[in-house]
Motif scaffolding. Structure first.
Motif, PDB file in Angstrom:
ATOM      1  N   ARG A  20       0.823  -1.214   0.000  1.00 20.99           N
ATOM      2  CA  ARG A  20       0.000   0.000   0.000  1.00 20.99           C
ATOM      3  C   ARG A  20       0.852   1.258   0.000  1.00 20.99           C
ATOM      4  NH1 ARG A  20      -4.776  -2.177  -1.509  1.00 20.99           N
ATOM      5  NH2 ARG A  20      -5.328  -3.861  -0.092  1.00 20.99           N
ATOM      6  N   ILE A  21       1.895   1.278   0.829  1.00 19.59           N
ATOM      7  CA  ILE A  21       2.729   2.468   0.979  1.00 19.59           C
ATOM      8  C   ILE A  21       4.185   2.025   1.024  1.00 19.59           C
ATOM      9  CG2 ILE A  21       3.358   4.388   2.499  1.00 19.59           C
ATOM     10  CD1 ILE A  21       0.445   4.332   3.523  1.00 19.59           C
ATOM     11  N   ARG A  22       5.035   2.830   0.389  1.00 15.88           N
ATOM     12  CA  ARG A  22       6.475   2.587   0.432  1.00 15.88           C
ATOM     13  C   ARG A  22       7.157   3.903   0.791  1.00 15.88           C
ATOM     14  NH1 ARG A  22      10.100  -1.055  -2.085  1.00 15.88           N
ATOM     15  NH2 ARG A  22      12.139  -0.133  -2.431  1.00 15.88           N
ATOM     16  N   ILE A  23       8.134   3.831   1.675  1.00 10.73           N
ATOM     17  CA  ILE A  23       8.955   4.994   1.994  1.00 10.73           C
ATOM     18  C   ILE A  23      10.385   4.632   1.620  1.00 10.73           C
ATOM     19  CG2 ILE A  23       9.727   6.593   3.775  1.00 10.73           C
ATOM     20  CD1 ILE A  23       7.144   5.820   5.341  1.00 10.73           C
ATOM     21  N   ASP A  24      10.900   5.297   0.581  1.00 18.42           N
ATOM     22  CA  ASP A  24      12.246   5.030   0.098  1.00 18.42           C
ATOM     23  C   ASP A  24      13.295   5.615   1.040  1.00 18.42           C
ATOM     24  OD1 ASP A  24      11.478   3.581  -2.096  1.00 18.42           O
ATOM     25  OD2 ASP A  24      11.726   5.202  -3.536  1.00 18.42           O
ATOM     26  N   PHE A  59       7.729   9.251  -0.246  1.00 16.81           N
ATOM     27  CA  PHE A  59       6.517   8.524   0.134  1.00 16.81           C
ATOM     28  C   PHE A  59       5.791   8.140  -1.146  1.00 16.81           C
ATOM     29  CE2 PHE A  59       2.014   8.302   0.948  1.00 16.81           C
ATOM     30  CZ  PHE A  59       1.897   7.703   2.198  1.00 16.81           C
ATOM     31  N   ILE A  60       5.560   6.848  -1.357  1.00 23.53           N
ATOM     32  CA  ILE A  60       4.970   6.358  -2.613  1.00 23.53           C
ATOM     33  C   ILE A  60       3.738   5.529  -2.292  1.00 23.53           C
ATOM     34  CG2 ILE A  60       5.383   4.982  -4.683  1.00 23.53           C
ATOM     35  CD1 ILE A  60       8.419   5.380  -4.086  1.00 23.53           C
ATOM     36  N   LYS A  61       2.628   5.847  -2.950  1.00 23.76           N
ATOM     37  CA  LYS A  61       1.418   5.041  -2.851  1.00 23.76           C
ATOM     38  C   LYS A  61       0.930   4.717  -4.245  1.00 23.76           C
ATOM     39  CE  LYS A  61      -3.273   4.687  -1.174  1.00 23.76           C
ATOM     40  NZ  LYS A  61      -3.499   3.695  -2.202  1.00 23.76           N
ATOM     41  N   GLY A  62       0.761   3.452  -4.548  1.00 20.47           N
ATOM     42  CA  GLY A  62       0.204   3.037  -5.831  1.00 20.47           C
ATOM     43  C   GLY A  62       1.224   2.557  -6.848  1.00 20.47           C
ATOM     44  N   VAL A  63       2.501   2.788  -6.629  1.00 24.26           N
ATOM     45  CA  VAL A  63       3.572   2.272  -7.490  1.00 24.26           C
ATOM     46  C   VAL A  63       4.688   1.755  -6.591  1.00 24.26           C
ATOM     47  CG1 VAL A  63       3.106   3.687  -9.534  1.00 24.26           C
ATOM     48  CG2 VAL A  63       4.551   4.595  -7.721  1.00 24.26           C
ATOM     49  N   THR A  64       5.606   0.977  -7.159  1.00 21.64           N
ATOM     50  CA  THR A  64       6.649   0.367  -6.349  1.00 21.64           C
ATOM     51  C   THR A  64       7.957   1.147  -6.346  1.00 21.64           C
ATOM     52  OG1 THR A  64       7.298  -1.025  -8.209  1.00 21.64           O
ATOM     53  CG2 THR A  64       5.714  -1.948  -6.639  1.00 21.64           C
ATOM     54  N   SER A  65       8.080   2.136  -7.236  1.00 25.32           N
ATOM     55  CA  SER A  65       9.278   2.970  -7.234  1.00 25.32           C
ATOM     56  C   SER A  65       8.901   4.392  -7.618  1.00 25.32           C
ATOM     57  CB  SER A  65      10.334   2.418  -8.199  1.00 25.32           C
ATOM     58  OG  SER A  65       9.850   2.419  -9.524  1.00 25.32           O
ATOM     59  N   ALA A  66       9.714   5.347  -7.193  1.00 26.66           N
ATOM     60  CA  ALA A  66       9.451   6.761  -7.458  1.00 26.66           C
ATOM     61  C   ALA A  66       9.492   7.045  -8.953  1.00 26.66           C
ATOM     62  CB  ALA A  66      10.465   7.625  -6.720  1.00 26.66           C
ATOM     63  N   GLN A  67       8.605   7.915  -9.405  1.00 29.28           N
ATOM     64  CA  GLN A  67       8.493   8.282 -10.812  1.00 29.28           C
ATOM     65  C   GLN A  67       8.965   9.718 -11.021  1.00 29.28           C
ATOM     66  OE1 GLN A  67       7.186   5.820 -13.035  1.00 29.28           O
ATOM     67  NE2 GLN A  67       7.487   4.669 -11.148  1.00 29.28           N
ATOM     68  N   ARG A  80       8.700  14.110  -3.694  1.00 31.28           N
ATOM     69  CA  ARG A  80       8.898  13.327  -2.484  1.00 31.28           C
ATOM     70  C   ARG A  80       7.596  12.745  -1.933  1.00 31.28           C
ATOM     71  NH1 ARG A  80      13.191  12.160  -3.905  1.00 31.28           N
ATOM     72  NH2 ARG A  80      15.087  13.230  -3.321  1.00 31.28           N
ATOM     73  N   PHE A  81       6.467  13.112  -2.501  1.00 32.49           N
ATOM     74  CA  PHE A  81       5.177  12.549  -2.102  1.00 32.49           C
ATOM     75  C   PHE A  81       4.423  12.193  -3.380  1.00 32.49           C
ATOM     76  CE2 PHE A  81       0.827  12.444  -0.605  1.00 32.49           C
ATOM     77  CZ  PHE A  81       0.940  11.865   0.650  1.00 32.49           C
TER      78      PHE A  81
END
Length: 191
Positions: free
Chosen positions: A40-44, A49-57, A65-66
């Protein structure tokens, strides 16, 4: 009672009986939060802070950053609601200083930007429209005059051009950014 650090060494911290809600750090310098068996949430490691994808875009030239992404209105909507029996509103506040505290901004500094961008089949670098807020006079203590600028992108382009400006003096310019009122395209005083 536990004292000291709990070292899970990259393993999951399971939070419910059926094992589908957990926190894990199985990727170095990242935290993943799962509910119902889904990420659901990933913090690199850099604090993204990423919601809905697995890596920052990368979006419109930066890596925000959000980030919230998804394929439905529910997944891609940010809601801010104030519940109070008065005339106060919920708000989004965008600010600018020239340092880490309240250092004075300068004439022509951009204070805020709302950018609308779109995927163009290649990347997410195509700007569709922008709303800018910019300081438009000398500044001082409790004196920060500003303007609003509205930019749109012409057909065949991927960057926006200023179309409308409201100055700190209450002047409205359409198709130009300055000049005498009533000349050079359209300008009027709305103050």
């Amino acid at each position: 009672t536990m004292t000291g650090a709990l070292d899970l060494d990259g393993q999951e911290l399971v939070l419910d009986a059926d094992g589908d809600t957990s926190i894990t750090a199985d990727t170095d310098d990242a935290i993943d939060i799962r509910t119902g068996g889904s990420d659901r949430i990933r913090i690199d490691g850099d604090g993204t802070f990423i919601k809905g994808v697995t890596s920052a875009q990368t979006n419109s030239g930066i890596v925000p950053r959000f980030q919230i992404e998804g394929s439905s209105s529910n997944e891609t909507c940010l809601s801010i609601v104030r519940h109070s029996a008065d005339d106060n509103a919920a708000s989004i506040r965008i600010g600018k200083t020239r340092g880490t505290g309240s250092e004075l901004v300068s004439d022509n500094d951009f204070v805020g930007l709302i950018r609308f961008f779109a995927g163009d089949g290649t990347d997410r670098e195509s700007t569709v429209a922008d709303i800018f807020c910019q300081i438009d006079a000398s500044t001082g203590a409790n004196d920060t005059a500003g303007n609003l600028q509205f930019h749109t992108t012409a057909d065949g382009s991927n960057s926006s051009t200023e179309r409308v400006r409201i100055t700190s003096a209450g002047e409205l310019f359409v198709g130009t950014t300055s000049g005498s009122i009533g000349t050079s395209n359209f300008g009027c005083n709305i103050g």
